[in-house]
Write an enzyme that holds these catalytic residues in place. Structure first.
Site: not given
Length: 215
Positions: A69, A96, A118, A154, A193-195
């Protein structure tokens, strides 16, 4: 998404070199020494707060996992979980994703995960997308030829772009799904988490699994 600065993040990272390596130039070919034993190595590029990578490490003790990350605060959230859990098959990198060939030796990584990267939707930013050809070249350089790359998003436009980019690069698709949570072919899906939040609202998750041509 850029996370707000947390004053506890940097001190936590500095206190736990046993779990996290900062911009690890010089570690190429040596990652197995960071774990309690050698196992096939899986890498997630862009791990966010770490729900996926932590649960994968818990579910698959037969593999070693690395969370990479670029955001200090995000990796600190994962580190906080790892300090509590002390998983023997999980290591972290603050670094990176554009520098993978500086971090890993050829063939060192068995499998690679890209989760909700992103999408960089503007055409002028296309080279920043983690499925752009220059990134694919880095993945190919560090991955075992028998390994696979899993990509979830998504964003339909980003998914379509990634399909074309990987196809043009000569990759072979093992799975293409337009709705992960309704696809009977997919078993044991581990969410980020986002999913979890997005799918709970009825959003569709796209996934592909592909490998580089072998032999």
């Amino acid at each position: 998404m850029r996370l707000r600065n947390k004053p506890w993040a940097a001190p936590l990272i500095a206190a736990h070199p046993e779990y996290i390596t900062v911009r690890p130039v010089g570690m190429t070919g040596k990652w197995q020494s960071k774990f309690d034993q050698a196992r096939p190595l899986a890498l997630e590029v862009g791990s966010g707060k770490g729900k996926f990578i932590v649960e994968m490490a818990q579910a698959h003790p037969e593999q070693n996992f690395i969370a990479l990350e670029i955001q200090e605060v995000a990796i600190a959230y994962i580190l906080r979980k790892q300090v509590a859990l002390n998983l023997p098959n999980l290591q972290l990198i603050l670094g990176d994703g554009a520098d993978l060939t500086d971090y890993f030796a050829p063939g060192e990584v068995a499998n690679l995960y890209l989760n909700f990267s992103d999408p960089w939707p503007k055409s002028k930013h296309v080279k920043r997308r983690l499925t752009y050809a220059s990134f694919l070249a880095q993945y190919q350089a560090i991955m075992d030829p028998a390994g696979s790359l899993q990509f979830k998003t998504d964003n339909q436009g980003f998914f379509e772009y990634s399909l074309v980019s990987m196809n043009n690069y000569g990759m072979v698709f093992d799975l293409v799904s337009l709705d992960v949570h309704q696809d009977a072919r997919i078993e044991g899906n581990v969410e980020t988490e986002y999913e979890h939040k997005f799918s709970a609202k009825g959003g569709r998750i796209h996934e592909l699994v592909a490998h580089f041509k072998r032999g």
